[in-house]
Design an enzyme around this catalytic site. Structure first.
Site, PDB file in Angstrom:
ATOM      1  CB  CYS A  34      -0.919   0.014   1.222  1.00 54.66           C
ATOM      2  SG  CYS A  34      -1.882   1.548   1.360  1.00 54.66           S
ATOM      3  CB  CYS A  84       0.840   1.512   4.703  1.00 57.72           C
ATOM      4  SG  CYS A  84      -0.767   0.699   4.795  1.00 57.72           S
ATOM      5  CG  ASN A 123     -14.131   9.122  -5.350  1.00 60.50           C
ATOM      6  OD1 ASN A 123     -15.115   9.853  -5.401  1.00 60.50           O
ATOM      7  ND2 ASN A 123     -13.080   9.305  -6.126  1.00 60.50           N
ATOM      8  CG  HIS A 146      -4.316   3.711   3.562  1.00 60.14           C
ATOM      9  ND1 HIS A 146      -3.382   2.979   4.283  1.00 60.14           N
ATOM     10  CD2 HIS A 146      -4.496   4.857   4.271  1.00 60.14           C
ATOM     11  CE1 HIS A 146      -3.022   3.664   5.352  1.00 60.14           C
ATOM     12  NE2 HIS A 146      -3.703   4.812   5.368  1.00 60.14           N
ATOM     13  CG  HIS A 192      -7.251   7.886  -0.467  1.00 55.85           C
ATOM     14  ND1 HIS A 192      -7.612   6.563  -0.548  1.00 55.85           N
ATOM     15  CD2 HIS A 192      -7.384   8.390  -1.725  1.00 55.85           C
ATOM     16  CE1 HIS A 192      -7.944   6.256  -1.791  1.00 55.85           C
ATOM     17  NE2 HIS A 192      -7.835   7.351  -2.533  1.00 55.85           N
TER      18      HIS A 192
END
Length: 333
Positions: free
Chosen positions: A31, A34, A128, A139, A141
């Site tokens: 990711c 992260c 979104n 993740h 955001h």
């Protein structure tokens, strides 16, 4: 390649970018948001990153104009607001109040930064959520686009608000908030400075709008206390949506602010949330009539759906430690 292409029939700019086709799509075992990733490092609660696959860039190559087929430089800025180091947080309502305030302060910082660039006309801060929306990275955001033009829908809203202001000498948004608080039946949550309601004219079955009670054009005008109440209203709204069908609600939301250039006393900053479910396992599609005319059909009755959201809000009120009332609290108007 990046450029803007103009639709002369709608007065709309289309953002064209081959960069977008290269973005990472739900990578496995890695990711980029992260802690410890190449761009993030360690020791942060929330942070802003440049979008590596941006459709707009302040280094975009110049392009020639044209006649009926106009184009322009894709000047602007696109960024990612990473909301927490924790990868498995499902939504903002799972973050504490103080943490969501930190996220909103990043929204303030981004707004102030883009205000300093005279070529940026409009800033969209949006989020979104869910595979149904096509989210490429899970993740938690949000994003922002800083654009060198005034987008079509905010421009249409501004035109109607200007006409109302000139006719009545009042803010149309303030009048909408006042009427929703008087009617009460569509109000889902309210606290000392903000109200969340399913609007009388909603397009999406469980659409929610979150408004400051004070008339402001930009999030940068909010003080620390108001920012806390905004975070509280946002957590209440998302908590209610996620509790509604006992599953995570896919949605998009956008923070509507005034354009960053000029004076806009008739505009009122607010957040609009567009949830995609009309029932637990049924999506509300923007299909033929909606896509072709931009006029929506509403599957249900707004007042009944607002009542369902109020009940969902009550079910999460204790868990979230909300500061206000599920519904129109006493003394709000």
């Amino acid at each position: 390649m990046r450029e803007l292409r103009y639709n002369p029939l709608t007065g709309q700019w289309i953002m064209v970018s081959s960069e977008r086709a290269q973005r990472r799509w739900r990578p496995q075992g890695y990711c980029p948001f992260c802690p410890g990733a190449e761009e993030t490092g360690y020791g942060w609660d929330a942070l802003v990153l440049p979008n590596r696959f941006a459709v707009l860039s302040k280094e975009a190559e110049p392009v020639m104009g044209g006649d009926i087929l106009r184009r322009a430089q894709a000047y602007g800025d696109c960024g990612v607001i990473v909301e927490t180091p924790e990868h498995n947080v499902k939504d903002l309502d799972e973050l504490g109040l103080d943490h969501v305030v930190k996220v909103l302060k990043l929204w303030q910082q981004v707004t102030a930064k883009e205000m300093s660039d005279r070529r940026i006309v409009y800033l969209a801060i949006f989020r979104n959520k869910g595979e149904e929306v096509g989210v490429s990275l899970t993740h938690p955001h949000g994003q922002y686009y800083a654009m060198p033009f005034f987008p079509l829908r905010p421009r249409l809203i501004a035109d109607n608000a200007r006409r109302y202001y000139r006719r009545f000498g009042r803010c149309a948004f303030c009048d909408i908030v006042r009427r929703e608080l008087e009617d009460k039946e569509r109000v889902v949550y309210s606290n000392g400075s903000f109200v969340a309601f399913l609007p009388y004219y909603a397009s999406w079955p469980f659409e929610l709008h979150v408004y400051p009670l004070r008339h402001v054009q930009y999030i940068t005008e909010l003080g620390d206390e108001e920012l806390k109440y905004m975070a509280d209203a946002l957590r209440a709204s998302l908590g209610a949506l996620n509790a509604l069908f006992s599953r995570q609600m896919p949605y998009t939301f956008n923070l509507f602010q005034a354009p960053l250039r000029g004076r806009w006393p008739f505009l009122h900053m607010h957040l609009e949330i567009y949830p995609l479910l009309r029932d637990r396992d049924k999506l509300k599609y923007a299909a033929g009539i909606e896509m072709s005319t931009w006029d929506f059909t509403y599957d249900g009755v707004p007042e009944e759906n607002a009542g369902l959201l109020r009940k969902a809000c009550e079910s999460v009120k204790s868990r979230l430690g909300l500061l206000g009332t599920c519904g129109a609290g006493p003394g709000i108007i």
